[in-house]
Design a protein around this motif. Structure first.
Motif, short mmCIF file in Angstrom:
data_model
loop_
_atom_site.label_atom_id
_atom_site.label_comp_id
_atom_site.label_asym_id
_atom_site.label_seq_id
_atom_site.Cartn_x
_atom_site.Cartn_y
_atom_site.Cartn_z
N ARG A 254 0.81 -1.21 0.00
CA ARG A 254 0.00 0.00 0.00
C ARG A 254 0.85 1.27 0.00
O ARG A 254 0.35 2.35 -0.23
CB ARG A 254 -0.96 0.00 1.19
N PHE A 255 2.16 1.11 0.29
CA PHE A 255 3.04 2.27 0.18
C PHE A 255 3.35 2.51 -1.29
O PHE A 255 3.81 1.61 -1.99
CB PHE A 255 4.34 2.06 0.96
N VAL B 286 2.70 2.23 6.66
CA VAL B 286 1.76 2.98 5.85
C VAL B 286 1.50 4.33 6.51
O VAL B 286 1.34 4.41 7.72
CB VAL B 286 0.42 2.22 5.69
N ARG C 101 -1.03 7.41 6.70
CA ARG C 101 -2.39 7.81 6.36
C ARG C 101 -2.54 9.32 6.44
O ARG C 101 -1.75 10.00 7.09
CB ARG C 101 -3.38 7.13 7.31
N HIS C 102 -3.57 9.82 5.83
CA HIS C 102 -3.86 11.25 5.89
C HIS C 102 -4.01 11.69 7.34
O HIS C 102 -3.52 12.75 7.75
CB HIS C 102 -5.13 11.55 5.10
N THR D 35 -7.56 6.73 0.56
CA THR D 35 -7.15 6.80 1.98
C THR D 35 -5.78 7.42 2.19
O THR D 35 -5.57 8.17 3.13
CB THR D 35 -7.16 5.39 2.60
N TYR D 36 -4.84 7.14 1.31
CA TYR D 36 -3.45 7.49 1.54
C TYR D 36 -3.01 8.69 0.72
O TYR D 36 -3.43 8.85 -0.44
CB TYR D 36 -2.56 6.27 1.25
#
Length: 454
Positions: free
Chosen positions: A39-40, A210, A212-213, A373-374
């Motif tokens: 997810r990165f 990861v 996140r915002h 999300t990211y």
């Protein structure tokens, strides 16, 4: 492109250094150390171009000098766009952005890239001493650099083939933050004059896999730890040494800190290594040493200028002998304080010429969406004002020249001696050898943790 050992000129040094870094930084931190989580995501060249365009707009809108020092900013950013189109990695694109911003040669105008989910510890620290050379000041005992024989007092002749001089050290270190490396190729010269090469590997410090915002927004609420990290040392009943590592302290707490010095006749205020911090804390501290309000200087912005006044503590101000210590790492609020002491003839300034980094900067925060999300959040730090001191001059790129220049030698660094503090105590009427002075404030390594936004 071949990297030679020729010195880099002061006029174009920062620009050349960052361009060279973009060429020689081809290894980087091993991908396995941070890309385990799918997810990165890395930034694409197109997204890097979007970042560049946004930063260029921030500079044009907010930079205090609308003439940009006579530079053709459009031409330089056009070149960066071409470079980014051909960038082979995220880090290379980030260095292209940083290089474009560096053309201003402004200490506080910077590109601050997205936070990475890891940190890098090179295991050693260096400092410019005097007008040209840079030296190792500390080495972690357990680091690869220590195992390879790097020691305090070694002169850093070059890093990754880049000849190192005082005017370039901040840009080189900035490049390492933008493009962290798994190791550095060092050419070093010992105090005895022997030259050798070392390949010192870095330690990768895992962080969040990861980002996140919500993580970034939480970090931005606390960009600095406004916590006093002062250290004190009493010499007899008359003299206190106060080492203030930064101005990231709550201005409201300054009175309480200052109360600790009132029972002494002499104060040695050690600003060596202090990069500055909150201007309000600086003004508050200046007021603690004068029985009248002090005009620090004139804050010159893009459209207007206004005086900066440090309000006095009046009769409660410290009236004893004041000695201020600075070095090449003393910047912003630390060097402004030292210059006020000189101009007002309030005390003595000892040590090395300061950093010459005094602009007032604002951060302009932006984000690149990676998915729902990211995010990758980045900043343009832009100098919005310069401070013109009461002698009509700015300290930017010049720094403060001490009343008495006292520099440690290579042999002093190797032996852990501190001739600067020893001389300050001598002026305060106390006797202490440089060996004894060198033991008062041992080097403190930062804690291993998730990298700060800054």
């Amino acid at each position: 492109m071949q990297i030679t050992g020729k010195p880099i000129s002061r006029k174009n040094g920062c620009r050349i250094v960052l361009v060279v870094l973009a060429v020689v930084f081809v290894g980087g931190v091993p991908a396995r150390s941070w890309q385990g989580n799918k997810r990165f995501k890395t930034i694409s060249n197109q997204q890097a171009l979007e970042m560049l365009n946004t930063i260029e707009a921030d500079i044009k809108e907010h930079y205090y000098d609308t003439a940009m020092g006579g530079l053709d900013l459009d031409k330089r950013f056009d070149k960066a766009r071409e470079e980014i189109n051909h960038a082979k990695s995220q880090d290379e694109a980030f260095l292209d952005i940083a290089s474009a911003v560096a053309v201003l040669q402004d200490s506080h105008t910077l590109f601050i890239p997205p936070v990475r989910p890891y940190g890098v510890d090179y295991g050693w620290a260096m400092e410019a001493i005097g007008d040209s050379n840079c030296y190792v000041t500390a080495v972690r005992p357990e680091s690869d650099a220590a195992r390879k024989g790097l020691k305090p007092g070694d002169q850093i002749v070059s890093i990754n083939g880049i000849a190192l001089a005082r005017q370039d050290i901040n840009y080189v270190e900035y490049g390492y933050r933008i493009s962290p490396q798994s190791g550095l190729h060092l050419a070093v010269r010992s105090p005895e004059g022997d030259t050798r090469t070392i390949v010192a590997m870095a330690k990768v410090i895992p962080g969040q896999e990861v980002i996140r915002h919500s993580d970034v927004m939480e970090w931005l609420k606390h960009p600095h730890e406004q916590k006093d990290r002062s250290r004190y040392f009493r010499v007899g009943a008359r003299t206190l040494v106060w080492k203030l590592p930064d101005f990231l302290i709550d201005p409201g707490e300054v009175d309480g800190l200052e109360n600790k010095v009132h029972s002494y006749q002499n104060l040695v205020l050690d600003f060596r290594g202090n990069p500055g911090g909150l201007r309000a804390a600086m003004d508050k501290l200046i007021g603690e040493f004068f029985q009248k309000d002090i005009k620090v200087g004139e804050v010159k912005g893009q459209k207007q200028s206004q005086p900066e006044i440090a309000k006095s503590r009046s009769s409660d101000a410290f009236s004893g002998k004041l000695i201020v210590l600075i070095d090449s790492r003393s910047g912003s609020a630390a060097e402004i304080f030292a210059r006020v002491v000189q101009l007002e003839k309030r005390g003595i300034v000892l040590g090395d010429r300061s950093a010459g980094a005094v602009g007032e900067a604002h951060d302009y925060i932006h984000a690149i969406g990676l998915d729902a999300t990211y995010v990758a959040q980045y900043r343009a730090r832009v100098t919005v004002a310069d401070l013109i001191m009461n002698d009509g001059k700015s300290l930017e790129k010049i720094g403060v020249t001490p009343d008495e220049r006292v520099l440690p030698t290579q042999a002093d660094l190797a032996a852990g001696r501190d001739p600067v503090l020893a001389r300050a105590l001598e002026l305060a009427g106390s006797k202490m050898t440089p060996e004894e002075a060198g033991k008062i404030f041992p080097f403190e390594w930062p804690k291993e943790r998730m990298p700060e936004i800054d």
